[in-house]
Each structure stands twice: as C-alpha cells, then as structure tokens.
Design an enzyme around this catalytic site. Structure first.
Site, PDB file in Angstrom:
ATOM      1  N   GLY A 122       0.832  -1.207   0.000  1.00  0.00           N
ATOM      2  CA  GLY A 122       0.000   0.000   0.000  1.00  0.00           C
ATOM      3  C   GLY A 122       0.864   1.255   0.000  1.00  0.00           C
ATOM      4  O   GLY A 122       0.580   2.225  -0.720  1.00  0.00           O
ATOM      5  N   ALA A 144      11.248  -9.767   0.558  1.00  0.00           N
ATOM      6  CA  ALA A 144      12.156 -10.829   0.994  1.00  0.00           C
ATOM      7  C   ALA A 144      11.342 -12.107   1.116  1.00  0.00           C
ATOM      8  O   ALA A 144      10.601 -12.305   2.069  1.00  0.00           O
ATOM      9  CB  ALA A 144      12.772 -10.475   2.349  1.00  0.00           C
ATOM     10  N   TYR A 158       5.430 -19.862   8.638  1.00  0.00           N
ATOM     11  CA  TYR A 158       6.423 -19.083   7.895  1.00  0.00           C
ATOM     12  C   TYR A 158       6.247 -19.300   6.389  1.00  0.00           C
ATOM     13  O   TYR A 158       6.144 -18.347   5.614  1.00  0.00           O
ATOM     14  CB  TYR A 158       7.820 -19.493   8.343  1.00  0.00           C
ATOM     15  CG  TYR A 158       8.943 -18.682   7.738  1.00  0.00           C
ATOM     16  CD1 TYR A 158       9.064 -17.325   8.006  1.00  0.00           C
ATOM     17  CD2 TYR A 158       9.901 -19.280   6.922  1.00  0.00           C
ATOM     18  CE1 TYR A 158      10.110 -16.584   7.468  1.00  0.00           C
ATOM     19  CE2 TYR A 158      10.951 -18.549   6.391  1.00  0.00           C
ATOM     20  CZ  TYR A 158      11.053 -17.201   6.664  1.00  0.00           C
ATOM     21  OH  TYR A 158      12.089 -16.466   6.128  1.00  0.00           O
ATOM     22  N   THR A 180      21.627 -18.196   4.671  1.00  0.00           N
ATOM     23  CA  THR A 180      22.635 -17.145   4.648  1.00  0.00           C
ATOM     24  C   THR A 180      23.248 -17.011   6.037  1.00  0.00           C
ATOM     25  O   THR A 180      22.571 -17.252   7.039  1.00  0.00           O
ATOM     26  CB  THR A 180      21.980 -15.809   4.231  1.00  0.00           C
ATOM     27  OG1 THR A 180      21.360 -16.016   2.963  1.00  0.00           O
ATOM     28  CG2 THR A 180      22.981 -14.683   4.104  1.00  0.00           C
TER      29      THR A 180
END
Ligand code: UDP
Length: 319
Positions: free
Chosen positions: A107, A119, A150, A180
């Site tokens: 928005g 992400a 998740y 990562t």
C-alpha cells in the site's frame, strides 16, 4: 533514492541498510524489535542519511517522507522450536508480518509510486521434490505442517506482491533467499551456523541433528546483499533465487567448521525435535540470477566463516 527497509535491525536488514547507505541512498529503517536487535544498527545512529522508527509493519503506518523504494524484510525467520525468536514461538506475528505487513508495504509502495522488493525464501519450496530448486518449481508445503506459519505467510506474500504488480502496476521484485550466514546473526536463534560456530569457538562438540545427511547451501551475507541490491535496481518482476549453490550435508558443514576453527571436540548426533520434519535437501538453481542480474556468489565457505568469527568471538567475550 530514499529507501524504506522493514526489519532494518535484523541480520539482513541491517546489512542492506549499510550497503544502500554506502551506495549514497537515504534509508528509513523500521523494526519492532521482536527479533531484531538495536546493536545491529547502533553504528548508524549518527548517520544523517539514516532515520529509524520503531514500528510494527503489521499495523497501518503513515510514511510522511516520499519514499522511492521499500524493502520488506521484517519477519521472524528461525525454524528452531526452542528459540524465543523463532517462528514456532511467534506464529501469529510471523503470519501477520508476511500477510498484513506485506499488504501495508505494498500500500505504501502504491501510494508513493515506489519500487517494492519482497524478501521471500527457499522455504516456499518446502521439503522440495525437485532438486536443485528452480523458480518455476511450485513447492511442497503442508499448509498445516510444522513450518507452515512461515512458509505459507511467505507464499501468500509472493501472491499478494504479484497481484499488486499485475492489478495495480506496482513495480515489484521478489527475492527467494536461501540459507545465509555472517556477522550480526543472532547467536541464540538456534540455526545451524550460529549453533555450530558458537559450539566450535567454545571447544564443544557440534550438535548435528539426525544423521546429518540433510543438505543445505550456505551463502555469505555480503554475496546475498549484493544480489538483492542488483535485483532492486533491475526491472525483474518474477521471483529470483539468491543463494550459494555449493550444496553440502550438515555433517560436512559441521566438519568444515571444526576444521576451520581447529575445534578438537568433534561432533555429536542429536535427535532434535525438528529432525523428523527437516527439509531433506536444499540447493538453489541460480541460472536466472546469473542471466538477469549477472550475479553469482564469490565468497567460499572457509572465507565466509573466517569473516564471521570475529563477530562471534566478540559476542562470546572471547575477543
Ligand atoms: N542443524 C543441526 N544442528 C544445529 C542446528 C541446525 O544439525 O545445532 C541442522 C538442521 O536440522 C537443518 C540444518 O542444520 O537440517 C539447517 O538448519 P537451520 O536452522 O540453519 O535452517 P533451515 O535451513 O532448516 O531453515
């Protein structure tokens, strides 16, 4: 550009803030600190180009400054059931960050005519039946499974992002981030690198879950950030995998950490709560990133771990 980063006090959000400030942009950081840590951005306190707001992006937020880009990185991300900052213990917040948070960010992007970068994660592939994972693989996720809060939040976030792109014409990008590691990881979040490197530096045996034959592919944070920023500057709208394609078993990973740190304590196999439902293999196919972004990782595991050790030593009081 003036760039809004949600989750700016997190591991990736703080590195992205550094990189984008270094590129000459202004950064507005937001975080609600449920998993982020103010230590990660303390060094930015005096930087005129960095502004920080403590906010929960799951709620409506009015942003008075004109922003040119929004990077939505706010979310719990650790799958460890024991970790207080993991998504098992923050299930509703995790779904809200992925669903309501993404909606609010989109928005803002629409209102400001700004670029939006989501992400996303390799977790949208679930326990993959296609290996290595290409972006056109739709995944294998159980909507009521162990990692669903998740995985499904991120899958919904991707769908909503594409809806805003297709229906409202918002300029969007989606990065699917694979494992990562690097400085500023939360040492207590229970993930493989923090657990194992911490144990190695304390000369303790490394806890390998199950028999250690499950695989992962670990990317050093600077390589990942480099890929994300290239995607931000691109006009690619479909998801792009960013990660290091060098796949190894968790046992090999633990052995490498013991070797690099000179830890004599060896390895112990642990039947952990998550072992049974652990994704068995994960490796990004990065052909699209190579082709579209001219990106591939440059830092190998040994170099990356050596770059990470000083941060861990300082947190452990060993420096
Ligand atoms: N793992 C392990 N020992 C630990 C922590 C993790 O063997 O102390 C394993 C875990 O079971 C998984 C892999 O390392 O197979 C990567 O786990 P992580 O939590 O880093 O993230 P995931 O890739 O599962 O999202």
């Amino acid at each position: 550009m003036r760039i809004l980063i949600t989750g700016a006090a997190g591991f990736l959000g703080s590195h992205l803030s550094d990189k984008l400030l270094g590129d000459g942009h202004e950064v507005i950081g937001m975080d609600n600190f449920i998993t982020g840590n103010s230590d990660n951005i303390a060094h930015l306190a005096g930087n005129e180009k960095f502004t920080f707001y403590k906010r929960d992006i799951s709620n409506y937020i009015f942003v008075p400054e004109k922003v040119d880009a929004i990077l939505h990185f706010a979310s719990p991300a650790s799958p460890n059931p024991q970790s207080k900052s993991g998504y098992f213990n923050l299930p509703i917040q995790t779904m809200k960050a992925g669903a309501l948070g993404t909606h609010n960010c989109l928005g803002i992007a629409r209102a400001h005519n700004a670029k939006f970068l989501l992400a996303s994660t390799s977790e949208i592939y679930g326990d993959p039946l296609v290996h290595p994972q290409t972006e056109d693989y739709a995944g294998n996720v159980d909507p009521v499974g162990a990692r669903a809060v998740y995985d499904e939040a991120k899958r919904f976030a991707e769908s909503l992002t594409m809806a805003y792109h297709r229906f409202h014409g918002v300029n969007t990008s989606i990065v699917r981030i694979f494992n990562t590691y690097g400085p500023r990881m939360d040492l207590e979040d229970g993930r493989a690198l923090p657990n194992l490197l911490k144990q190695a530096l304390l000369n303790q045996p490394l806890t390998v879950y199950g028999n250690g034959s499950q695989t992962r592919s670990f990317c050093y944070v600077d390589d990942l950030v480099d890929g994300i920023v290239k995607l931000l500057y691109s006009s690619e709208h479909l998801p792009v995998n960013i990660g290091n394609p060098v796949e190894m078993t968790i046992l090999q990973f633990a052995e490498a950490i013991n070797k690099i740190t000179g830890n004599p304590a060896g390895i112990t196999f642990v039947e952990d709560a998550r072992s049974a439902r652990d994704p068995q293999q994960r490796q990004p196919n990065i052909s699209r990133a190579k082709e579209i972004l001219n990106w591939e990782p440059k830092i190998n595991l040994e170099e990356g771990i050596r770059k990470t050790i000083p941060f861990f030593k300082s947190k452990l009081g060993l420096a």
